[in-house]
Motif scaffolding. Sequence first.
Motif, PDB file in Angstrom:
ATOM      1  N   ALA A 159      10.997  -3.368   7.193  1.00 11.45           N
ATOM      2  CA  ALA A 159      12.359  -3.953   7.864  1.00 11.45           C
ATOM      3  C   ALA A 159      11.174  -5.124   8.864  1.00 11.45           C
ATOM      4  O   ALA A 159      10.014  -4.702   9.321  1.00 11.45           O
ATOM      5  N   PRO A 160      11.482  -6.123   8.483  1.00  9.20           N
ATOM      6  CA  PRO A 160      11.305  -7.435   9.255  1.00  9.20           C
ATOM      7  C   PRO A 160      11.471  -7.349  10.810  1.00  9.20           C
ATOM      8  O   PRO A 160      12.343  -5.921  11.704  1.00  9.20           O
ATOM      9  N   LYS A 205       3.571   5.864  11.767  1.00 18.07           N
ATOM     10  CA  LYS A 205       2.218   6.497  11.200  1.00 18.07           C
ATOM     11  C   LYS A 205       2.195   7.785  11.462  1.00 18.07           C
ATOM     12  O   LYS A 205       1.665   8.547  10.172  1.00 18.07           O
ATOM     13  N   ALA A 206       2.078   8.214  12.961  1.00 13.91           N
ATOM     14  CA  ALA A 206       1.904   9.903  13.243  1.00 13.91           C
ATOM     15  C   ALA A 206       3.308  10.735  12.671  1.00 13.91           C
ATOM     16  O   ALA A 206       2.926  11.730  12.177  1.00 13.91           O
ATOM     17  N   ALA A 207       3.926  10.282  12.407  1.00 12.90           N
ATOM     18  CA  ALA A 207       5.716  10.958  11.917  1.00 12.90           C
ATOM     19  C   ALA A 207       5.376  10.727  10.345  1.00 12.90           C
ATOM     20  O   ALA A 207       6.364  11.562   9.846  1.00 12.90           O
ATOM     21  N   GLY A 208       4.568   9.727   9.932  1.00  5.59           N
ATOM     22  CA  GLY A 208       5.179   9.450   8.118  1.00  5.59           C
ATOM     23  C   GLY A 208       5.930   8.842   8.124  1.00  5.59           C
ATOM     24  O   GLY A 208       6.643   9.437   7.035  1.00  5.59           O
ATOM     25  N   ALA A 209       6.258   7.721   8.776  1.00  9.20           N
ATOM     26  CA  ALA A 209       7.833   7.316   8.554  1.00  9.20           C
ATOM     27  C   ALA A 209       7.934   5.856   9.015  1.00  9.20           C
ATOM     28  O   ALA A 209       6.251   4.756   9.182  1.00  9.20           O
ATOM     29  N   VAL A 210       8.572   5.259   7.618  1.00  3.20           N
ATOM     30  CA  VAL A 210       8.415   3.764   7.851  1.00  3.20           C
ATOM     31  C   VAL A 210       9.894   3.543   7.883  1.00  3.20           C
ATOM     32  O   VAL A 210      10.853   4.264   7.656  1.00  3.20           O
ATOM     33  N   GLN A 211      10.540   2.559   8.634  1.00  4.31           N
ATOM     34  CA  GLN A 211      11.382   1.670   8.684  1.00  4.31           C
ATOM     35  C   GLN A 211      12.072   0.607   7.414  1.00  4.31           C
ATOM     36  O   GLN A 211      10.917  -0.070   7.185  1.00  4.31           O
ATOM     37  N   VAL A 212      12.895   0.571   7.403  1.00  2.00           N
ATOM     38  CA  VAL A 212      13.043  -0.180   5.515  1.00  2.00           C
ATOM     39  C   VAL A 212      14.620  -0.676   6.282  1.00  2.00           C
ATOM     40  O   VAL A 212      14.870  -0.521   6.260  1.00  2.00           O
ATOM     41  N   ARG A 213      14.848  -1.822   4.975  1.00  2.00           N
ATOM     42  CA  ARG A 213      15.610  -2.312   5.104  1.00  2.00           C
ATOM     43  C   ARG A 213      16.324  -1.323   4.716  1.00  2.00           C
ATOM     44  O   ARG A 213      16.277  -0.823   3.589  1.00  2.00           O
ATOM     45  N   MET A 214      17.675  -1.627   4.553  1.00  2.00           N
ATOM     46  CA  MET A 214      18.938  -0.981   3.747  1.00  2.00           C
ATOM     47  C   MET A 214      19.564  -1.633   2.319  1.00  2.00           C
ATOM     48  O   MET A 214      19.502  -2.659   2.586  1.00  2.00           O
ATOM     49  N   ARG A 264       0.670  -1.049  -0.051  1.00  2.00           N
ATOM     50  CA  ARG A 264      -0.008   0.180  -0.177  1.00  2.00           C
ATOM     51  C   ARG A 264       0.726   1.353   0.103  1.00  2.00           C
ATOM     52  O   ARG A 264       0.510   2.687  -0.567  1.00  2.00           O
ATOM     53  N   LEU A 265       2.486   0.976   0.598  1.00  2.00           N
ATOM     54  CA  LEU A 265       2.203   2.420   0.848  1.00  2.00           C
ATOM     55  C   LEU A 265       4.173   2.431  -1.108  1.00  2.00           C
ATOM     56  O   LEU A 265       4.590   3.131  -0.836  1.00  2.00           O
ATOM     57  N   GLY A 266       3.361   1.453  -1.450  1.00  4.03           N
ATOM     58  CA  GLY A 266       4.358   1.174  -2.238  1.00  4.03           C
ATOM     59  C   GLY A 266       6.266   1.019  -2.427  1.00  4.03           C
ATOM     60  O   GLY A 266       7.178   1.014  -3.613  1.00  4.03           O
ATOM     61  N   LEU A 267       6.375  -0.121  -1.503  1.00  7.63           N
ATOM     62  CA  LEU A 267       7.564  -0.805  -1.148  1.00  7.63           C
ATOM     63  C   LEU A 267       7.585  -1.849  -1.729  1.00  7.63           C
ATOM     64  O   LEU A 267       6.474  -2.867  -1.750  1.00  7.63           O
ATOM     65  N   PRO A 268       8.418  -2.322  -2.379  1.00  9.37           N
ATOM     66  CA  PRO A 268       9.065  -3.998  -2.630  1.00  9.37           C
ATOM     67  C   PRO A 268       8.878  -4.759  -2.017  1.00  9.37           C
ATOM     68  O   PRO A 268       8.852  -4.624  -1.034  1.00  9.37           O
ATOM     69  N   GLN A 269       8.148  -5.720  -2.246  1.00  9.85           N
ATOM     70  CA  GLN A 269       8.537  -6.850  -1.251  1.00  9.85           C
ATOM     71  C   GLN A 269       9.299  -7.144  -0.372  1.00  9.85           C
ATOM     72  O   GLN A 269       9.353  -7.770   0.229  1.00  9.85           O
TER      73      GLN A 269
END
Length: 155
Positions: free
Chosen positions: A43-44, A146-155, A31-36
């Motif tokens: 981030a797991p 969500k409140a900060a409009g952030a997402v944790q992702v893998r590098m 939904r956020l347009g991020l890869p699988q």
Amino acid sequence: MDKREALGSWLSGPRAAAEQMGADFGHRGERLGLPQQGPGSIAPVGRRIAALFVDWGLCLLIAYGLLSHGRATSADNWTFALFGVVSLLTLATVGSTPGKRLMRLRVIRVDGGRLGIGAVVLRTVLLLLVIPAAIWDRDTRGMHDKAAGAVQVRM
């Protein structure tokens, strides 16, 4: 639906029951347009929790060794404060805490940019409150993210 199917859907959870009825949720972050998978994917959970323990442990060592002069009760307060300061400074400057860097994670805006200072402050305050960070959506994003409009992702 007979009683066994109803009981089985309750045991497996609402997501499994909805998928069994034909709902398609997609992968985490779709939904956020991020890869699988791979860099840029959500981030797991295990790596995020490991990063949190690393950050807390580092702050605990610093607080106990340098700031509390060996008093365990004082170290708890210093650890909490130091954790907030480390989170604020490192997320605002490099987008990753030491623990997240070790686990190869970073925190970004949902649109892919860097978090602004206001978003970092909001995220850190909500993280220190614990409860918002413990409530997740179906993409496993905490309410603090969500409140900060952030997402944790893998590098």
